[in-house]
Design a protein around this motif. Sequence first.
Motif, PDB file in Angstrom:
ATOM      1  N   PRO A   7       0.825  -1.212   0.000  1.00 29.90           N
ATOM      2  CA  PRO A   7       0.000   0.000   0.000  1.00 29.90           C
ATOM      3  C   PRO A   7       0.864   1.270   0.000  1.00 29.90           C
ATOM      4  O   PRO A   7       1.989   1.263   0.503  1.00 29.90           O
ATOM      5  CB  PRO A   7      -0.802  -0.101   1.310  1.00 29.90           C
ATOM      6  N   ASN A   8       0.315   2.345  -0.555  1.00 27.82           N
ATOM      7  CA  ASN A   8       0.925   3.688  -0.532  1.00 27.82           C
ATOM      8  C   ASN A   8       2.226   3.844  -1.305  1.00 27.82           C
ATOM      9  O   ASN A   8       2.927   4.841  -1.129  1.00 27.82           O
ATOM     10  CB  ASN A   8       1.173   4.166   0.918  1.00 27.82           C
ATOM     11  N   GLN A  66       2.533   7.280  -3.332  1.00 33.44           N
ATOM     12  CA  GLN A  66       2.849   8.439  -2.478  1.00 33.44           C
ATOM     13  C   GLN A  66       4.316   8.407  -2.047  1.00 33.44           C
ATOM     14  O   GLN A  66       4.976   9.451  -1.974  1.00 33.44           O
ATOM     15  CB  GLN A  66       1.973   8.448  -1.212  1.00 33.44           C
ATOM     16  N   ARG A  67       4.847   7.206  -1.785  1.00 31.59           N
ATOM     17  CA  ARG A  67       6.226   7.117  -1.305  1.00 31.59           C
ATOM     18  C   ARG A  67       7.226   7.453  -2.419  1.00 31.59           C
ATOM     19  O   ARG A  67       8.295   8.003  -2.166  1.00 31.59           O
ATOM     20  CB  ARG A  67       6.486   5.729  -0.718  1.00 31.59           C
TER      21      ARG A  67
END
Length: 339
Positions: free
Chosen positions: A321-322, A325-326
């Motif tokens: 997940p994410n 964004q990272r």
Amino acid sequence: MAMLEAVTDAPSLAHDEVNASAPHPVTGYRSFKLGAFELSRDEYFARITWPAKGQTRSHLIPADAFLRAMMRDVAWGFFYGWVNFDHVIGTHNHYGNVDLYAGTFNGVLKAAEVNYTENFETPLIMATFKAILRDWTNAVFDPFAAPQETETAFGRKKGDNIEAIERFRIATKRMPGLKDDSPLRDDLPVNRHFADVNQDEPEVHAADGFEGQLHAFSLFKYLSRSDVTWNPSVSSVCQASLFCPTTEEFILPVFHGNDRVEWFLQMSDVIVWDVADKDDGNPRARITMRPGDICAMPADIRHQGYSTKRSMLMVWENATPNLPQRYESGELTPYPIEF
Ligand code: PHB
Ligand code: FE
């Protein structure tokens, strides 16, 4: 593909909101409105129009290429990141809502400010894309098939091919062939290009006490019986690690713009990849992958593959997940290794 099936199973209520015209009196095809975009097709081309700088702008894509790209976008639930149908039109998945854009990731059109992007809730754009696929795919055309294994996409409306465009729901939970999991492909014929692939399954000998807990299957046999091209299907799931093998022939119908690093392992034959800048499409690299070659596709590129003979490719995806964004925040570099 089963990669993001929760998204492809969008609530069908959005179906009622699809904005479709009556069939064209000559060609028989419907036109569709999605926000300020209009999509129509004729005997040869899909035509997409959008507003920019006070005028209606338009772009044409050959009908076969358009349907092949849209088939992937629908089957993959808009996939990871960007799905460019060509150098102008594409979608950007925000996981819950999706941008449809024209020219926004084309350096020249963007600089001329004739590009346009509109955001849609996933159920509405999915229902509209599915309605377009159903209406514009004729009986003899299979958008998943290699060009030598289907008839033409061109001409006036003649029947439909619902069976072909609905066949994407292979949802492997752990591994094909396990109880209550996706089936092995014993009922499908071996593809003409894989006639030399050994069809033996491995023998499993469990130690006492471990009966029924071990599983194995021949991935080469499984892939030799794939009836679709350029459609990575989740074939093993281990937490966030997804092995998505696929068989490839002719051209990947989209340029995939990555929002994470993904790895390719060439299992057979040869694929040539064109790699370009994700934002403006400027060429960056050309890669020839031969059997056994491994390649990491960085998180800031788009890529399109070419395969003359049907080949086997392992696509290794990271569903942590994410990740987008990272990468965007700079926490992760767009390439996995510092040389
Ligand atoms: C990819 O975008 O990485 C991709 C998509 C479809 C394929 C292979 C690779 O068949
Ligand atoms: Fe990709």
